[in-house]
Design a protein around this motif. Structure first.
Motif, PDB file in Angstrom:
ATOM      1  N   GLY A 121       0.782  -1.241   0.000  1.00 30.03           N
ATOM      2  CA  GLY A 121       0.000   0.000   0.000  1.00 30.03           C
ATOM      3  C   GLY A 121       0.809   1.284   0.000  1.00 30.03           C
ATOM      4  N   TYR A 122       2.123   1.186  -0.110  1.00 29.32           N
ATOM      5  CA  TYR A 122       2.975   2.369  -0.142  1.00 29.32           C
ATOM      6  C   TYR A 122       3.333   2.727  -1.585  1.00 29.32           C
ATOM      7  N   ASN A 123       3.843   3.964  -1.744  1.00 27.54           N
ATOM      8  CA  ASN A 123       4.335   4.427  -3.045  1.00 27.54           C
ATOM      9  C   ASN A 123       3.262   4.292  -4.137  1.00 27.54           C
ATOM     10  N   HIS A 124       2.030   4.661  -3.790  1.00 20.64           N
ATOM     11  CA  HIS A 124       0.929   4.609  -4.746  1.00 20.64           C
ATOM     12  C   HIS A 124       0.715   5.959  -5.427  1.00 20.64           C
ATOM     13  N   ARG A 125       0.055   5.915  -6.565  1.00 21.15           N
ATOM     14  CA  ARG A 125      -0.299   7.118  -7.307  1.00 21.15           C
ATOM     15  C   ARG A 125      -1.806   7.175  -7.516  1.00 21.15           C
ATOM     16  N   GLN A 126      -2.337   8.386  -7.443  1.00 24.71           N
ATOM     17  CA  GLN A 126      -3.763   8.602  -7.649  1.00 24.71           C
ATOM     18  C   GLN A 126      -4.046   8.747  -9.137  1.00 24.71           C
ATOM     19  N   SER A 136      -6.245  -4.506 -10.142  1.00 29.97           N
ATOM     20  CA  SER A 136      -6.504  -5.314  -8.941  1.00 29.97           C
ATOM     21  C   SER A 136      -5.683  -6.604  -8.946  1.00 29.97           C
ATOM     22  N   HIS A 137      -5.385  -7.117 -10.150  1.00 31.19           N
ATOM     23  CA  HIS A 137      -4.563  -8.327 -10.262  1.00 31.19           C
ATOM     24  C   HIS A 137      -3.076  -8.022 -10.107  1.00 31.19           C
ATOM     25  N   HIS A 138      -2.717  -6.750 -10.238  1.00 29.62           N
ATOM     26  CA  HIS A 138      -1.308  -6.355 -10.154  1.00 29.62           C
ATOM     27  C   HIS A 138      -1.149  -5.185  -9.173  1.00 29.62           C
ATOM     28  N   PRO A 139      -1.240  -5.461  -7.871  1.00 27.96           N
ATOM     29  CA  PRO A 139      -1.084  -4.382  -6.883  1.00 27.96           C
ATOM     30  C   PRO A 139       0.286  -3.727  -6.918  1.00 27.96           C
ATOM     31  N   GLU A 140       1.266  -4.430  -7.536  1.00 31.90           N
ATOM     32  CA  GLU A 140       2.609  -3.842  -7.622  1.00 31.90           C
ATOM     33  C   GLU A 140       2.650  -2.623  -8.544  1.00 31.90           C
ATOM     34  N   TYR A 141       1.585  -2.413  -9.345  1.00 34.96           N
ATOM     35  CA  TYR A 141       1.522  -1.200 -10.165  1.00 34.96           C
ATOM     36  C   TYR A 141       1.422   0.035  -9.276  1.00 34.96           C
ATOM     37  N   GLY A 142       0.748  -0.113  -8.128  1.00 31.29           N
ATOM     38  CA  GLY A 142       0.646   0.998  -7.179  1.00 31.29           C
ATOM     39  C   GLY A 142      -0.288   2.099  -7.616  1.00 31.29           C
ATOM     40  N   TYR A 143      -1.524   1.754  -8.044  1.00 33.93           N
ATOM     41  CA  TYR A 143      -2.498   2.751  -8.490  1.00 33.93           C
ATOM     42  C   TYR A 143      -3.724   2.737  -7.583  1.00 33.93           C
ATOM     43  N   ASP A 144      -4.210   3.936  -7.214  1.00 32.68           N
ATOM     44  CA  ASP A 144      -5.462   4.105  -6.474  1.00 32.68           C
ATOM     45  C   ASP A 144      -6.382   4.994  -7.285  1.00 32.68           C
ATOM     46  N   LEU A 145      -7.632   4.566  -7.465  1.00 28.45           N
ATOM     47  CA  LEU A 145      -8.600   5.329  -8.261  1.00 28.45           C
ATOM     48  C   LEU A 145      -9.169   6.485  -7.442  1.00 28.45           C
ATOM     49  N   LEU A 183     -10.844  18.052 -12.533  1.00 29.09           N
ATOM     50  CA  LEU A 183      -9.560  17.349 -12.543  1.00 29.09           C
ATOM     51  C   LEU A 183      -8.552  18.019 -11.612  1.00 29.09           C
ATOM     52  N   LEU A 184      -8.557  19.338 -11.580  1.00 27.42           N
ATOM     53  CA  LEU A 184      -7.645  20.061 -10.689  1.00 27.42           C
ATOM     54  C   LEU A 184      -7.959  19.785  -9.226  1.00 27.42           C
ATOM     55  N   ASN A 185      -9.253  19.671  -8.895  1.00 27.73           N
ATOM     56  CA  ASN A 185      -9.652  19.386  -7.517  1.00 27.73           C
ATOM     57  C   ASN A 185      -9.219  17.978  -7.095  1.00 27.73           C
ATOM     58  N   LEU A 186      -9.238  17.050  -8.056  1.00 25.48           N
ATOM     59  CA  LEU A 186      -8.852  15.666  -7.761  1.00 25.48           C
ATOM     60  C   LEU A 186      -7.345  15.504  -7.619  1.00 25.48           C
ATOM     61  N   GLN A 187      -6.569  16.345  -8.298  1.00 24.52           N
ATOM     62  CA  GLN A 187      -5.108  16.320  -8.265  1.00 24.52           C
ATOM     63  C   GLN A 187      -4.536  14.921  -8.545  1.00 24.52           C
ATOM     64  N   PRO A 188      -4.885  14.335  -9.678  1.00 26.50           N
ATOM     65  CA  PRO A 188      -4.359  13.002  -9.995  1.00 26.50           C
ATOM     66  C   PRO A 188      -2.910  13.065 -10.457  1.00 26.50           C
ATOM     67  N   ASN A 189      -2.210  11.933 -10.296  1.00 28.00           N
ATOM     68  CA  ASN A 189      -0.859  11.826 -10.859  1.00 28.00           C
ATOM     69  C   ASN A 189      -0.904  11.392 -12.318  1.00 28.00           C
ATOM     70  N   GLU A 190      -1.933  10.610 -12.662  1.00 28.93           N
ATOM     71  CA  GLU A 190      -2.088  10.125 -14.032  1.00 28.93           C
ATOM     72  C   GLU A 190      -3.565  10.101 -14.407  1.00 28.93           C
ATOM     73  N   ILE A 191      -3.856  10.331 -15.693  1.00 22.00           N
ATOM     74  CA  ILE A 191      -5.220  10.257 -16.215  1.00 22.00           C
ATOM     75  C   ILE A 191      -5.250   9.208 -17.317  1.00 22.00           C
ATOM     76  N   PHE A 192      -6.152   8.232 -17.181  1.00 20.09           N
ATOM     77  CA  PHE A 192      -6.324   7.193 -18.193  1.00 20.09           C
ATOM     78  C   PHE A 192      -7.577   7.501 -19.010  1.00 20.09           C
ATOM     79  N   ILE A 193      -7.406   7.602 -20.321  1.00 21.07           N
ATOM     80  CA  ILE A 193      -8.517   7.922 -21.214  1.00 21.07           C
ATOM     81  C   ILE A 193      -8.972   6.638 -21.901  1.00 21.07           C
ATOM     82  N   CYS A 194     -10.222   6.237 -21.676  1.00 19.49           N
ATOM     83  CA  CYS A 194     -10.766   4.974 -22.194  1.00 19.49           C
ATOM     84  C   CYS A 194     -11.914   5.274 -23.160  1.00 19.49           C
ATOM     85  N   TYR A 195     -11.608   5.333 -24.432  1.00 16.13           N
ATOM     86  CA  TYR A 195     -12.622   5.635 -25.442  1.00 16.13           C
ATOM     87  C   TYR A 195     -12.549   4.626 -26.580  1.00 16.13           C
TER      88      TYR A 195
END
Length: 449
Positions: free
Chosen positions: A135-140, A158-167, A188-200
Motif C-alpha cells: 500500500g505504499y508508493n501509490h499514485r492517484q 486489482s490483479h497487479h497491486p505492484e503497479y501501485g495505483y489508487d482510483l 480534474l484540478l480538484n482531484l489532483q491526480p498523478n495520471e489520467i487514463f482515457i478509455c474511449y
C-alpha cells in the motif's frame, strides 16, 4: 495509504550506479595488481570514467524507473548507456594514446559493474513490488471514458497491486459530454491526480488534445487505453513517425527479472549439486562401468531454446547400439535397458550429468523436456502449440516429467506437452522450486517412469 518515495528513487539509483562503477574498477585493480591504490595514469582514467558515466547516464535516463515495473526495459536502457559510455572511453584512449592502461582491468571492472547493477536493479524492483503490494508508493489516477473499458483496466490493476495505483474518480463518457471545458478542468484540478487514463472506443481528437495540454500544464501523465482485448497475447507499441502501431504476438517474452532469477538459481543449484554430489557421481560412474559394456556417459543431440541443437549427457542406461535401427522411444519393459539402467531411470539418477548442461546454460533445472528433431517435427504437426515450448530452455525436470514421466510414443509426448504448456503460462521461481521438491519425492520413491 498513499505515500510516495519514488521522487527520491532516480537520484538514489544514479548515485548507486556511480558508486558501483567505482567499486568494480577498484576491485578489478586489486585483482590484477594486489592494491587499491592507483597511479597517475590510472587516476586520470578513473576521473574520465566517472565524468563520462555521469554525462551519458544523465542523457539516457538509465536511472529512471517507470510504471508499470519492467526490469527488462530498465536493463536494456542500462546496457545501451554502458555501450555509449565505453565508446567514449575507448575514443579518448585512442585520441590520447593511453595504450599503457590495462585492458584486462577494464574487462574485469566492467564485467563486475554489469553484474553489480543486475543484482542491484533486481533488488530494487523486488522491493518496489513488495512495498506497493503493502500500500505504499501509490499514485492517484482518474479514468475518463467508456465504463466497460474502465472496468477491464481496474480489474487489471486489482490483479497487479505492484503497479501501485489508487482510483480517485471515474468520469463517464456521458458526464464528459455534459460538462463544458472549464468544469472538466476544474474537476480534474480538484482531484489532483498523478495520471489520467482515457478509455474511449472512438476518441475525440479535440478532447484528447485538450487533455494532453492540461496534463502538460499541470505535470500530469496522460495515458490512452485501447478497447482491444488480447487474452493471452502480448502487445508492444511501435511508433512510425507520428503513427502509433500495436505489435501483437501470441508468444509473450518471459520477464527479465524471472530470467535473471531463474539463471542465477540454475547456476547456484547446478554448482551445488555437482560439488556436494561428487561422491554420488563416483559411485554411479563405477556402477555403470561394471554393470555392462560400453561408455559410462551417453551423449545425444537434442533441440534447445530457439531450435538450437546441443548435446545432452546422461549415465548410460541402455546397452550399446540401442538405436542402431533409428530413433526409438523407451518403454516399461524395453529389452534395450540394462538391469542397472532400470534402477537409475526409476530414480532419475541417470539425469544427473545434465547439471553440466545447466551450468553451461544449455538447459535449466526446470523446463520442458528436450526432444530430438525427429520427434519435434511429429509433435509440431499434431500439436502446433508445442512451438511455444521451444522459446524457453529445456529442463532436467518438469511438471510433465513429475506427473507423466517418460513417454513411450508420440501420443504420450503430446499428453505430457500439455503439462509443460501450463507451466509456461505460470513460470516463476516458486513454481520451479515446487517442481524440484516433487521430483525429489519421485526419486526417493523410485516412481520414475
Amino acid at each position: 495509504m498513499s505515500i510516495r518515495y519514488s521522487k527520491y528513487l532516480p537520484g538514489f539509483i544514479f548515485i548507486t550506479d556511480l558508486l558501483l562503477l567505482n567499486l568494480a574498477i577498484n576491485i578489478a585493480n586489486y585483482i590484477q595488481f594486489g592494491t587499491y591504490q592507483t597511479n597517475r595514469s590510472s587516476s586520470f582514467v578513473l576521473i574520465l570514467i566517472n565524468l563520462s558515466w555521469v554525462l551519458v547516464s544523465a542523457l539516457s535516463g538509465s536511472f529512471k524507473i517507470k510504471r508499470p515495473l519492467s526490469l527488462r526495459d530498465n536493463l536494456n536502457r542500462f546496457i545501451l548507456t554502458l555501450i555509449y559510455h565505453l565508446l567514449i572511453i575507448f575514443a579518448v584512449f585512442y585520441f590520447f594514446k593511453l595504450f599503457d592502461f590495462s585492458r584486462l582491468l577494464m574487462l574485469i571492472g566492467y564485467g563486475l559493474f554489469f553484474g553489480f547493477v543486475i543484482v542491484h536493479r533486481s533488488a530494487v524492483f523486488f522491493c518496489l513490488d513488495y512495498i506497493r503490494k503493502k500500500g505504499y508508493n501509490h499514485r492517484q489516477i482518474v479514468i475518463i471514458g467508456d465504463e466497460k473499458i474502465a472496468e477491464r483496466l481496474l480489474l487489471s490493476f486489482s490483479h497487479h497491486p505492484e503497479y501501485g495505483y489508487d482510483l480517485s474518480d471515474f468520469i463517464s463518457e456521458e458526464h464528459v459530454h455534459a460538462m463544458d471545458e472549464n468544469s472538466l478542468t476544474q474537476r480534474l484540478l480538484n482531484l489532483q491526480p498523478n495520471e489520467i487514463f482515457i478509455c474511449y472506443k472512438q476518441l475525440d481528437n479535440k478532447l484528447l488534445s485538450k487533455l494532453i495540454k492540461f496534463g502538460e500544464d499541470n505535470f500530469i501523465k496522460i495515458k490512452v487505453v485501447s478497447d482491444l482485448i488480447l487474452n493471452n497475447n502480448a502487445a508492444e507499441l511501435v511508433n512510425y513517425s507520428d503513427l502509433p502501431v500495436l505489435q501483437i504476438t501470441s508468444h509473450p517474452e518471459i520477464a527479465m527479472k524471472i530470467r535473471i532469477l531463474k539463471r542465477g538459481f540454475d547456476v547456484l543449484f547446478s554448482t551445488g549439486v555437482m560439488i556436494a554430489g561428487a561422491p554420488v557421481f563416483v559411485v554411479l560412474y563405477i556402477a555403470t562401468k561394471v554393470s555392462s559394456k560400453g561408455p559410462v556417459f551417453y551423449r545425444q543431440e537434442r533441440i534447445g531454446r530457439n531450435l538450437r541443437p546441443f548435446y545432452i549427457y546422461k549415465f548410460r542406461s541402455m546397452y550399446i547400439d540401442a538405436e542402431k535401427f533409428g530413433p526409438q522411444l523407451s518403454s516399461d519393459h524395453d529389452p534395450r535397458i540394462t538391469k542397472w539402467g532400470r534402477i537409475i531411470r526409476r530414480t532419475r539418477l541417470d539425469e544427473l550429468p545434465q547439471f553440466w548442461n545447466v551450468f553451461k546454460g544449455e538447459m535449466s533445472v526446470v523446463g520442458p523436456r528436450p526432444e530430438r528433431q525427429h520427434y519435434i517435427e511429429q509433435l509440431v504437426k499434431r500439436t502446433p502449440n508445442y512451438k511455444k515450448l521451444l522459446r524457453v530452455k529445456p529442463g532436467i525436470t518438469s511438471i510433465g516429467q513429475v506427473y507423466y514421466g517418460y513417454a513411450e510414443n508420440v501420443d504420450q509426448m503430446r499428453d505430457r506437452c500439455r503439462y509443460d504448456l501450463l507451466y509456461l503460462e505460470n513460470i516463476s521461481l516458486n513454481s520451479d522450486i515446487n517442481i524440484i521438491f516433487k521430483t525429489v519425492k519421485v526419486m526417493v520413491q523410485a516412481k520414475g517412469k
